[in-house]
Design a protein around this motif. Structure first.
Motif, PDB file in Angstrom:
ATOM      1  N   ALA A  13       0.833  -1.201   0.000  1.00 38.93           N
ATOM      2  CA  ALA A  13       0.000   0.000   0.000  1.00 38.93           C
ATOM      3  C   ALA A  13       0.871   1.255   0.000  1.00 38.93           C
ATOM      4  CB  ALA A  13      -0.925  -0.012   1.218  1.00 38.93           C
TER       5      ALA A  13
ATOM      6  N   ILE B 192       3.999   1.641  -1.074  1.00 34.01           N
ATOM      7  CA  ILE B 192       4.660   1.798  -2.372  1.00 34.01           C
ATOM      8  C   ILE B 192       3.691   2.398  -3.392  1.00 34.01           C
ATOM      9  CG2 ILE B 192       5.540   0.458  -4.343  1.00 34.01           C
ATOM     10  CD1 ILE B 192       6.816  -1.411  -2.195  1.00 34.01           C
ATOM     11  N   GLY B 193       2.458   1.891  -3.394  1.00 33.79           N
ATOM     12  CA  GLY B 193       1.488   2.387  -4.352  1.00 33.79           C
ATOM     13  C   GLY B 193       1.066   3.825  -4.065  1.00 33.79           C
ATOM     14  N   VAL B 194       0.862   4.130  -2.794  1.00 36.17           N
ATOM     15  CA  VAL B 194       0.419   5.476  -2.429  1.00 36.17           C
ATOM     16  C   VAL B 194       1.469   6.512  -2.827  1.00 36.17           C
ATOM     17  CG1 VAL B 194       0.051   6.979  -0.421  1.00 36.17           C
ATOM     18  CG2 VAL B 194      -1.240   4.846  -0.645  1.00 36.17           C
TER      19      VAL B 194
ATOM     20  N   PHE C 110       3.666   6.140  -5.154  1.00 33.17           N
ATOM     21  CA  PHE C 110       3.747   6.185  -6.609  1.00 33.17           C
ATOM     22  C   PHE C 110       2.637   7.059  -7.194  1.00 33.17           C
ATOM     23  CE2 PHE C 110       3.248   4.675 -10.938  1.00 33.17           C
ATOM     24  CZ  PHE C 110       4.547   4.817 -11.376  1.00 33.17           C
ATOM     25  N   VAL C 111       1.430   6.880  -6.685  1.00 30.85           N
ATOM     26  CA  VAL C 111       0.309   7.700  -7.164  1.00 30.85           C
ATOM     27  C   VAL C 111       0.555   9.171  -6.842  1.00 30.85           C
ATOM     28  CG1 VAL C 111      -2.148   8.196  -6.861  1.00 30.85           C
ATOM     29  CG2 VAL C 111      -1.390   5.836  -7.109  1.00 30.85           C
TER      30      VAL C 111
ATOM     31  N   GLN D  98       3.411  10.683  -6.504  1.00 30.67           N
ATOM     32  CA  GLN D  98       4.420  11.198  -7.436  1.00 30.67           C
ATOM     33  C   GLN D  98       3.789  11.495  -8.800  1.00 30.67           C
ATOM     34  OE1 GLN D  98       7.418   8.373  -8.627  1.00 30.67           O
ATOM     35  NE2 GLN D  98       8.741   9.943  -9.501  1.00 30.67           N
TER      36      GLN D  98
ATOM     37  N   VAL E 201       0.556  11.969  -9.781  1.00 24.78           N
ATOM     38  CA  VAL E 201      -0.524  12.949  -9.946  1.00 24.78           C
ATOM     39  C   VAL E 201      -0.220  14.298  -9.300  1.00 24.78           C
ATOM     40  CG1 VAL E 201      -2.234  11.078 -10.075  1.00 24.78           C
ATOM     41  CG2 VAL E 201      -1.941  12.325  -7.926  1.00 24.78           C
TER      42      VAL E 201
ATOM     43  N   ARG F 124      -1.984  11.691   1.640  1.00 25.55           N
ATOM     44  CA  ARG F 124      -2.298  10.317   1.220  1.00 25.55           C
ATOM     45  C   ARG F 124      -1.839   9.289   2.266  1.00 25.55           C
ATOM     46  NH1 ARG F 124      -3.984   9.392  -4.150  1.00 25.55           N
ATOM     47  NH2 ARG F 124      -4.042  11.308  -5.351  1.00 25.55           N
TER      48      ARG F 124
ATOM     49  N   ALA G 230      -4.241   9.382   5.201  1.00 30.16           N
ATOM     50  CA  ALA G 230      -5.480   8.668   4.861  1.00 30.16           C
ATOM     51  C   ALA G 230      -5.254   7.159   4.851  1.00 30.16           C
ATOM     52  CB  ALA G 230      -5.992   9.141   3.498  1.00 30.16           C
ATOM     53  N   LEU G 231      -4.074   6.739   4.388  1.00 26.67           N
ATOM     54  CA  LEU G 231      -3.770   5.297   4.380  1.00 26.67           C
ATOM     55  C   LEU G 231      -3.771   4.747   5.804  1.00 26.67           C
ATOM     56  CD1 LEU G 231      -2.910   2.668   2.939  1.00 26.67           C
ATOM     57  CD2 LEU G 231      -0.536   3.451   3.140  1.00 26.67           C
TER      58      LEU G 231
ATOM     59  N   ASP H 169      -5.265   5.989   8.389  1.00 24.61           N
ATOM     60  CA  ASP H 169      -6.636   6.030   8.911  1.00 24.61           C
ATOM     61  C   ASP H 169      -7.471   4.854   8.405  1.00 24.61           C
ATOM     62  OD1 ASP H 169      -6.151   8.294  10.345  1.00 24.61           O
ATOM     63  OD2 ASP H 169      -6.980   9.672   8.861  1.00 24.61           O
ATOM     64  N   HIS H 170      -7.130   4.373   7.201  1.00 29.17           N
ATOM     65  CA  HIS H 170      -7.883   3.254   6.640  1.00 29.17           C
ATOM     66  C   HIS H 170      -7.358   1.893   7.094  1.00 29.17           C
ATOM     67  CE1 HIS H 170      -9.775   6.212   3.977  1.00 29.17           C
ATOM     68  NE2 HIS H 170     -10.658   5.279   3.693  1.00 29.17           N
ATOM     69  N   LEU H 171      -6.124   1.828   7.550  1.00 30.25           N
ATOM     70  CA  LEU H 171      -5.556   0.531   7.961  1.00 30.25           C
ATOM     71  C   LEU H 171      -5.664   0.300   9.472  1.00 30.25           C
ATOM     72  CD1 LEU H 171      -2.273   0.362   5.813  1.00 30.25           C
ATOM     73  CD2 LEU H 171      -4.389  -0.927   5.448  1.00 30.25           C
TER      74      LEU H 171
ATOM     75  N   TRP I 219      -6.303   5.226 -14.158  1.00 27.80           N
ATOM     76  CA  TRP I 219      -6.517   5.443 -12.718  1.00 27.80           C
ATOM     77  C   TRP I 219      -7.810   6.192 -12.398  1.00 27.80           C
ATOM     78  CZ3 TRP I 219      -0.984   7.187 -10.731  1.00 27.80           C
ATOM     79  CH2 TRP I 219      -0.105   6.108 -10.879  1.00 27.80           C
TER      80      TRP I 219
ATOM     81  N   GLU J 125     -12.369   9.771  -1.004  1.00 33.65           N
ATOM     82  CA  GLU J 125     -11.108   9.630  -0.275  1.00 33.65           C
ATOM     83  C   GLU J 125     -10.714   8.157  -0.157  1.00 33.65           C
ATOM     84  OE1 GLU J 125     -10.504  11.944   3.468  1.00 33.65           O
ATOM     85  OE2 GLU J 125      -9.624  10.071   4.191  1.00 33.65           O
TER      86      GLU J 125
ATOM     87  N   VAL K 299      -7.315   6.079  -1.553  1.00 34.74           N
ATOM     88  CA  VAL K 299      -6.487   5.168  -0.740  1.00 34.74           C
ATOM     89  C   VAL K 299      -6.437   3.794  -1.404  1.00 34.74           C
ATOM     90  CG1 VAL K 299      -6.349   3.919   1.456  1.00 34.74           C
ATOM     91  CG2 VAL K 299      -6.875   6.364   1.450  1.00 34.74           C
TER      92      VAL K 299
ATOM     93  N   GLY L  43      -4.255   3.699  -4.654  1.00 30.51           N
ATOM     94  CA  GLY L  43      -2.831   3.616  -4.356  1.00 30.51           C
ATOM     95  C   GLY L  43      -2.440   2.252  -3.818  1.00 30.51           C
ATOM     96  N   ALA L  44      -3.209   1.761  -2.852  1.00 32.03           N
ATOM     97  CA  ALA L  44      -2.882   0.481  -2.225  1.00 32.03           C
ATOM     98  C   ALA L  44      -2.931  -0.647  -3.250  1.00 32.03           C
ATOM     99  CB  ALA L  44      -3.848   0.209  -1.074  1.00 32.03           C
TER     100      ALA L  44
ATOM    101  N   ILE M  18      -2.584  -0.495  -6.557  1.00 33.39           N
ATOM    102  CA  ILE M  18      -1.471  -0.384  -7.499  1.00 33.39           C
ATOM    103  C   ILE M  18      -0.187  -0.930  -6.872  1.00 33.39           C
ATOM    104  CG2 ILE M  18       0.077   1.324  -8.578  1.00 33.39           C
ATOM    105  CD1 ILE M  18      -2.505   2.994  -9.097  1.00 33.39           C
ATOM    106  N   GLY M  19       0.051  -0.583  -5.610  1.00 33.53           N
ATOM    107  CA  GLY M  19       1.259  -1.051  -4.945  1.00 33.53           C
ATOM    108  C   GLY M  19       1.239  -2.542  -4.690  1.00 33.53           C
TER     109      GLY M  19
ATOM    110  N   HIS N 214      -7.660  -5.692   5.571  1.00 31.81           N
ATOM    111  CA  HIS N 214      -7.070  -4.597   6.342  1.00 31.81           C
ATOM    112  C   HIS N 214      -7.781  -3.259   6.131  1.00 31.81           C
ATOM    113  CE1 HIS N 214      -3.736  -7.344   7.153  1.00 31.81           C
ATOM    114  NE2 HIS N 214      -3.351  -6.489   8.090  1.00 31.81           N
TER     115      HIS N 214
ATOM    116  N   ALA O 203     -12.299  -0.240   8.405  1.00 37.26           N
ATOM    117  CA  ALA O 203     -12.411   1.226   8.418  1.00 37.26           C
ATOM    118  C   ALA O 203     -13.558   1.707   7.543  1.00 37.26           C
ATOM    119  CB  ALA O 203     -11.107   1.855   7.931  1.00 37.26           C
TER     120      ALA O 203
END
Lengths: 221, 221
Positions: free
Chosen positions: A153, A155-157, A159-160, A162, A164, A173, A176-177, A179-181, B117, B145, B149, B152-153, B155-156, B180, B184
């Motif tokens: 997650a 790595i992807g966050v 990358f996105v 970078q 956008v 980001r 938010a990640l 907060d979601h995990l 995307w 939102e 998240v 990104g997750a 894609i990674g 995971h 949330a």
């Protein structure tokens, strides 16, 4: 300047120059000539420390990413969040980190020079294992599995971010990640106490610098 | 074969050939010559449908990714999980999807031919908005939102799966990712009813095929 100190500085200059070139061009397009040019050292000095381009890449990947701005916390989960948020804050500004991210994602190259991913996953897994030992995490959490989810997650966050926003929204980001995990990871009483705000990384770095200055002042008084 | 049907088939053959080349080599290294060779069509036929390499990339990115194996569910959140898990199951086998993933992550190219995307994020956001209207999600969830998240997750996670396991563990990694993220997102009473098992994608695809065969049989009887 003692000879050993000079060698350490030269090695550092070479490593930072290599990181800059790897981060901008990727491994395949990077040349020793450009790294030499940026580092401002002789070919002999570079080869004294690194005998090939692959050795330079390995050197970049072996740099520790997380220790510098570590501040101990009552909650190990907060230390984990802090590690992620300080990285998010530093990444856009630090060529060594950018290079480690880019080299680790090089599908051809990683067979040659390795990857920082195992070390990053291990950092998460060990912090989560400590958090589990302190009953901060939910009973079903398996640190190694969560570490793999977070690695992907994260790595992807970035990358996105970078792609956008040229990294400008990475702190949002990452916040938010987390907060979601975290609701899948943290015990409820711990979850409500965690600070995952976007500016968390910047605040922790400032705090670490203050502590480090205070420690130096204490030592010299 | 009617002329129009032939044109549709030619267009499809060109698109699939282009997807294969883009997926393997990336946009910059792909050549029209290799695409022609794989598609087995004339240069004139290719240029009738796509007037440039960028147009081919746009054609690949515009292919709908999710509709084919959609099965309506009582819970909209299950439809969201199903969309992710069927994609995880199909991705390693379908050049059009692999190419869409690779082209969308092409930092230089995406300015030229765009990216899938936004469409992927929109798919998540709209399913989550429907789920929210049905009180399936927690009150604080903001579909856009969460969609970012998840984008990104996701894609990674697939990138890591490709790098370390040549996609072989993508279903497990995606299953772990949903496990995971969902605490949330989902209301507790909904959370316990969601199926996020690693083989979920394969089962949904099989079910969609069975339904489609049954519908055909019903129509012709």
């Amino acid at each position: 300047m003692a000879q050993q100190e000079r060698a350490v500085r030269t090695r550092r200059a070479v490593l930072e120059a290599a990181a800059g070139v790897f981060a901008e061009r990727g491994y395949a397009a990077a040349t020793i000539a450009e790294i030499l040019n940026r580092a401002g050292v002789t070919k002999g000095a570079l080869y004294f420390h690194f005998d090939s381009k692959a050795a330079l890449a390995r050197g970049v990947l072996e740099e520790r990413i997380s220790a510098e701005y570590h501040v101990p916390r009552e909650l190990k989960l907060q230390e984990w969040v802090d590690a992620g948020m300080t990285l998010a804050d530093r990444l856009p500004r630090e060529p060594l980190l950018l290079a480690a991210v880019r080299l680790s994602a090089d599908l051809q190259g990683r067979d040659v020079f390795g990857s920082a991913w195992p070390a990053w996953a291990e950092l998460t897994a060990s912090l989560l294992a400590e958090a589990r030992a302190r009953d901060e995490v939910l009973p079903h959490v398996v640190p190694e599995e969560t570490a793999q989810v977070f690695l992907g997650a994260w790595i992807g966050v970035q990358f996105v971010s970078q792609a956008v926003a040229d990294w400008a929204d990475l702190d949002q980001r990452m916040s938010a990640l987390f907060d979601h995990l975290l609701p899948a990871i943290a015990a409820p009483s711990v979850l409500v106490r965690l600070d995952t705000a976007p500016d968390r990384g910047a605040r922790v770095i400032e705090e670490a610098r203050r502590r480090s200055r205070a420690a130096l002042a204490g030592a010299s008084s």
